[in-house]
Scaffold this active site. Structure first.
Site, PDB file in Angstrom:
ATOM      1  N   ARG A  45     -30.252 -21.133  -6.882  1.00 24.32           N
ATOM      2  CA  ARG A  45     -29.937 -21.063  -5.674  1.00 24.32           C
ATOM      3  C   ARG A  45     -28.791 -20.921  -4.766  1.00 24.32           C
ATOM      4  O   ARG A  45     -28.613 -21.688  -3.728  1.00 24.32           O
ATOM      5  CB  ARG A  45     -30.758 -22.979  -5.024  1.00 24.32           C
ATOM      6  N   SER A 103     -37.149 -29.521  -1.935  1.00 20.97           N
ATOM      7  CA  SER A 103     -36.497 -30.463  -2.845  1.00 20.97           C
ATOM      8  C   SER A 103     -34.701 -30.672  -2.276  1.00 20.97           C
ATOM      9  O   SER A 103     -34.975 -29.077  -1.261  1.00 20.97           O
ATOM     10  CB  SER A 103     -35.489 -29.647  -3.989  1.00 20.97           C
ATOM     11  N   GLU A 129     -29.245 -29.045  -2.017  1.00 17.26           N
ATOM     12  CA  GLU A 129     -30.156 -28.040  -1.519  1.00 17.26           C
ATOM     13  C   GLU A 129     -30.082 -27.617  -0.041  1.00 17.26           C
ATOM     14  O   GLU A 129     -30.129 -26.473  -0.075  1.00 17.26           O
ATOM     15  CB  GLU A 129     -31.248 -27.399  -2.875  1.00 17.26           C
TER      16      GLU A 129
HETATM   17  N1  EPU Z   1     -39.605 -36.246 -12.921  1.00 20.76           N
HETATM   18  C1  EPU Z   1     -40.056 -37.727 -12.635  1.00 20.76           C
HETATM   19  N2  EPU Z   1     -39.556 -38.443 -11.733  1.00 20.76           N
HETATM   20  C2  EPU Z   1     -39.588 -37.818 -10.355  1.00 20.76           C
HETATM   21  C3  EPU Z   1     -39.758 -36.409 -10.322  1.00 20.76           C
HETATM   22  C4  EPU Z   1     -39.709 -35.172 -11.096  1.00 20.76           C
HETATM   23  O1  EPU Z   1     -39.111 -38.440 -13.859  1.00 20.76           O
HETATM   24  O2  EPU Z   1     -39.270 -37.859  -9.273  1.00 20.76           O
HETATM   25  C5  EPU Z   1     -39.499 -35.129 -13.910  1.00 20.76           C
HETATM   26  C6  EPU Z   1     -41.412 -34.619 -13.566  1.00 20.76           C
HETATM   27  O3  EPU Z   1     -42.149 -35.163 -14.605  1.00 20.76           O
HETATM   28  C7  EPU Z   1     -41.002 -33.341 -14.738  1.00 20.76           C
HETATM   29  C8  EPU Z   1     -39.297 -33.337 -14.246  1.00 20.76           C
HETATM   30  O4  EPU Z   1     -38.851 -34.121 -13.655  1.00 20.76           O
HETATM   31  O5  EPU Z   1     -40.836 -33.937 -15.990  1.00 20.76           O
HETATM   32  C9  EPU Z   1     -38.953 -31.664 -13.575  1.00 20.76           C
HETATM   33  O6  EPU Z   1     -39.825 -32.499 -12.526  1.00 20.76           O
HETATM   34  P1  EPU Z   1     -40.046 -30.781 -11.731  1.00 20.76           P
HETATM   35  O7  EPU Z   1     -41.107 -29.983 -12.666  1.00 20.76           O
HETATM   36  O8  EPU Z   1     -41.225 -31.941 -10.801  1.00 20.76           O
HETATM   37  O9  EPU Z   1     -39.755 -29.894 -11.131  1.00 20.76           O
HETATM   38  P2  EPU Z   1     -38.040 -29.799 -10.482  1.00 20.76           P
HETATM   39  O10 EPU Z   1     -37.019 -29.833 -10.990  1.00 20.76           O
HETATM   40  O11 EPU Z   1     -38.194 -31.867  -9.443  1.00 20.76           O
HETATM   41  C10 EPU Z   1     -37.815 -27.247  -9.250  1.00 20.76           C
HETATM   42  C11 EPU Z   1     -37.424 -27.085  -8.200  1.00 20.76           C
HETATM   43  C12 EPU Z   1     -38.437 -26.884  -6.815  1.00 20.76           C
HETATM   44  C13 EPU Z   1     -40.207 -26.472  -7.935  1.00 20.76           C
HETATM   45  C14 EPU Z   1     -40.179 -26.670  -8.791  1.00 20.76           C
HETATM   46  C15 EPU Z   1     -41.378 -26.058 -10.321  1.00 20.76           C
HETATM   47  C16 EPU Z   1     -34.952 -27.502  -8.027  1.00 20.76           C
HETATM   48  C17 EPU Z   1     -34.227 -28.340  -7.133  1.00 20.76           C
HETATM   49  N3  EPU Z   1     -36.557 -27.917  -8.089  1.00 20.76           N
HETATM   50  O12 EPU Z   1     -38.197 -29.253  -9.278  1.00 20.76           O
HETATM   51  O13 EPU Z   1     -38.344 -25.372  -6.040  1.00 20.76           O
HETATM   52  O14 EPU Z   1     -40.976 -26.329  -6.569  1.00 20.76           O
HETATM   53  O15 EPU Z   1     -38.989 -26.812  -9.847  1.00 20.76           O
HETATM   54  O16 EPU Z   1     -40.618 -24.825 -10.496  1.00 20.76           O
HETATM   55  O17 EPU Z   1     -34.739 -26.881  -8.857  1.00 20.76           O
HETATM   56  C18 EPU Z   1     -37.514 -26.716  -4.096  1.00 20.76           C
HETATM   57  O18 EPU Z   1     -36.410 -25.743  -4.415  1.00 20.76           O
HETATM   58  O19 EPU Z   1     -37.775 -26.926  -2.604  1.00 20.76           O
HETATM   59  C19 EPU Z   1     -38.449 -26.719  -5.619  1.00 20.76           C
HETATM   60  C20 EPU Z   1     -39.145 -27.758  -4.562  1.00 20.76           C
END
Ligand code: EPU
Length: 309
Positions: free
Chosen positions: A172, A221, A292
């Site tokens: 990012r 995010s 972010e």
């Molecule tokens: N999780 C929880 N509780 C929550 C949210 C997430 O337990 O409330 C757990 C999920 O179950 C999973 C892990 O945390 O095991 C990761 O969550 P998720 O797969 O939703 O991915 P993330 O790391 O929260 C990142 C990016 C997103 C992108 C997704 C999919 C960042 C900050 N976010 O989210 O990007 O769409 O991966 O690849 O890097 C963005 O940048 O605006 C964005 C939405």
């Protein structure tokens, strides 16, 4: 200032005291002194030269999908590139697109042409310019992966190009100076199997819908995931903060890293929740989260009490 801008912006539009809440996905933000949508590069260059000569601050906005604008708004000229600079040229695997192209549109054009490399980015909001500035990514893929070249304009209105290797891209982040405006980018993609690309595209869309509150007003995010490989959303969830509200602002009950405007939330409400989350994660896990989203129009030092820049 308005009359001079009217001489430069003859094809595009300019609006005085325009509420930026109309131009952010959160639907939040006070007014810009002047909000301009240049019709083309000539108008954009003319506007930048005018602002530079008169020392008027300039802020460039894409589609406002990753921005928190303060309730007092932004002084000077705010330039929106959404809805302008929209051309795309595809020549086999070579793709040239202007900065105002919506990322989702570019992904779909690549898909239709049977080009692989962008399908994981379906559903990432925003313009191509904004996506490159922050090296947007999803499901293990980043916008910079297939980049060849970027053409930018500096605040004096001069053009300059960078090859992929001239730019440092990180999670990012990119080393493109924040005061340069991306005009267009060139990519190279490989030809792929259309059914396979389409299948991947569908899977990504399903997963995104299942995990993220896409029907509500948010900015995606709010925090970067901490470098240690942890998920900011999961930490906020574990801290018990999902569903915390202030006015019409809420930390999503579905995903802890999405902050929702249910209708009449102010920037101040969202900022309160952001600071609460950052402080709580610091106390409970000894981890300092980083934003972010891009914040605009806040007083210097506004975020410091929560350790945020
Ligand atoms: N999780 C929880 N509780 C929550 C949210 C997430 O337990 O409330 C757990 C999920 O179950 C999973 C892990 O945390 O095991 C990761 O969550 P998720 O797969 O939703 O991915 P993330 O790391 O929260 C990142 C990016 C997103 C992108 C997704 C999919 C960042 C900050 N976010 O989210 O990007 O769409 O991966 O690849 O890097 C963005 O940048 O605006 C964005 C939405």
């Amino acid at each position: 200032m308005d009359q001079q801008i009217a001489k430069i912006i003859t094809g595009g539009e300019y609006l005085v005291d325009e509420p930026l809440s109309r131009h952010t996905t959160w639907g939040i933000g006070g007014p810009a002194d002047v909000f301009v949508r240049p019709a083309n590069r000539r108008e954009l260059t003319g506007l930048l030269q005018f602002a530079s000569e008169n020392q008027i601050p300039v802020t460039v906005l894409g589609s406002g999908s990753n921005c928190l604008v303060s309730d007092t708004g932004v002084r000077g000229i705010v330039i929106s590139l959404a809805g302008t600079l929209k051309s795309i040229h595809l020549d086999n695997g070579d793709v040239r697109a202007e900065a105002g192209v919506m990322l989702g549109h570019l992904v779909r054009r690549c898909l239709q042409a049977g080009l692989t490399g962008m399908e994981n980015l379906i559903g990432v909001p925003g313009t191509l310019g904004g996506a490159l500035m922050m090296n947007a990514g999803a499901f293990g893929e980043e916008i910079s992966s297939h980049l060849v070249k970027v053409l930018v304009l500096n605040l004096e209105g001069e053009e300059k190009s960078y090859l992929r290797d001239d730019i440092q891209f990180g999670y990012r982040s990119s080393s493109i100076p924040p005061d340069e405006i991306i005009l267009e980018a060139e990519f190279h993609f490989e030809a792929g199997s259309r059914p396979e690309i389409l299948e991947r595209y569908k899977q990504v869309s399903i997963q995104r819908r299942a995990r993220q509150p896409l029907r509500q007003r948010s900015a995606g995010s709010v925090f970067k995931n901490p470098a240690s490989g942890l998920s900011a959303g999961k930490l906020i969830d574990q801290a018990g903060l999902k569903g915390t509200r202030r006015g019409d602002a809420e930390i999503s009950t579905q995903h802890g890293n999405f902050f929702i405007n249910h209708g009449t939330a102010m920037a101040d409400d969202i900022a309160f929740l952001i600071k609460l989350a950052a402080r709580t994660i610091k106390q409970q896990f000894d981890l300092q989260l980083e934003l972010e989203i891009r914040t605009l129009g806040f007083e210097p030092g506004f975020w410091e009490d929560a350790g945020l820049a």
